[in-house]
Design an enzyme around this catalytic site. Sequence first.
Site, PDB file in Angstrom:
ATOM      1  N   SER A  92      40.347  27.919  22.461  1.00  0.00           N
ATOM      2  CA  SER A  92      38.988  27.232  21.949  1.00  0.00           C
ATOM      3  C   SER A  92      39.011  25.831  22.778  1.00  0.00           C
ATOM      4  O   SER A  92      38.920  25.907  24.124  1.00  0.00           O
ATOM      5  CB  SER A  92      39.130  27.069  20.626  1.00  0.00           C
ATOM      6  OG  SER A  92      37.698  26.524  20.119  1.00  0.00           O
ATOM      7  N   ASP A 221      32.492  36.607  17.734  1.00  0.00           N
ATOM      8  CA  ASP A 221      32.713  35.046  17.854  1.00  0.00           C
ATOM      9  C   ASP A 221      31.480  34.378  17.781  1.00  0.00           C
ATOM     10  O   ASP A 221      30.546  34.519  18.491  1.00  0.00           O
ATOM     11  CB  ASP A 221      33.523  34.574  19.012  1.00  0.00           C
ATOM     12  CG  ASP A 221      33.932  33.029  19.152  1.00  0.00           C
ATOM     13  OD1 ASP A 221      33.536  32.389  18.062  1.00  0.00           O
ATOM     14  OD2 ASP A 221      34.754  32.948  19.853  1.00  0.00           O
ATOM     15  N   HIS A 249      36.717  34.551  16.529  1.00  0.00           N
ATOM     16  CA  HIS A 249      37.197  33.356  17.289  1.00  0.00           C
ATOM     17  C   HIS A 249      38.741  33.003  17.371  1.00  0.00           C
ATOM     18  O   HIS A 249      39.233  32.293  18.015  1.00  0.00           O
ATOM     19  CB  HIS A 249      36.810  31.886  16.571  1.00  0.00           C
ATOM     20  CG  HIS A 249      36.827  30.898  17.695  1.00  0.00           C
ATOM     21  ND1 HIS A 249      36.127  30.915  18.829  1.00  0.00           N
ATOM     22  CD2 HIS A 249      37.279  29.687  17.483  1.00  0.00           C
ATOM     23  CE1 HIS A 249      36.499  29.398  19.349  1.00  0.00           C
ATOM     24  NE2 HIS A 249      37.175  28.895  18.659  1.00  0.00           N
TER      25      HIS A 249
END
Length: 270
Positions: A92, A221, A249
């Site tokens: 991320s 996601d 995610h």
Amino acid sequence: MSNSLITKKYISNNHSNREQKTPLVLIHGWGLNSAVWEPTIQKLHQHIDIITVDLPGFGLNINKPLADYSLINVVNEIQSAINTPAIYLGWSLGGLVATQLAYSFPEKVVACVTVASSPCFLNKSDEEPIWPGILPNVLKMFYQQLAQNTQKTLEGFLKIQAMGSPHVRQDIKTIRDLVMQHSLPTEQTLADSLQLLETVDLREQLSSLKMPFLRLYGKLDSLVPKSAIEPIDALLPHSQKHIFPKASHAPFISHPEEFNEVLLEWLGQL
């Protein structure tokens, strides 16, 4: 006391592996800390040396915030703390950090892996074609919530990360139990680092990278939508990718066996 960021090292017992000579550095995402990697480390460090590093102001480095929380300053701190050529894996926001590291210090980055990440997280509705990403009003909501209740904001973020996963409640609990081993970052650190997701655009820098590059995505996601994958393909055509069809995610939490298998197979090809 040294101002250098604190890292943790996990040494593999398998000294026959080729990749053993080069450590794998794991970089966590926004709002969390390096403890989120513990289940992954238990499996991976049997094969490769691992280093974890908390971003400034997070986890073990909660007392080492940055006055100017820019991406390049974060990267400078991390490369100084690691100080050896390594394979960087960023999840991320950590993917932005790993990408900037690869661009700014290519001699230090043997290979790069991004997980559920994008070179530009913000939706660009003013572009043609539109760049897929997080809608500005979603980030605005997080800023507003941070000023009211830090812990509640992080709890909400965990739910968004797991949204779409076939075992969403268990994923949220797993991540929460791991990261709550450390104190929560300050509201200022959270706001400063959230701004990186809002403002950083590394699409041009990504296109210039030459080292081996693996991109891992969750098909479900909501933060890095599947519609962003093809445009990123075009930016980095020599890279490899894998999409976990039932993951959101955090595929290393929701689908650890598949995640580790894909990653180790790629590392073995380096």
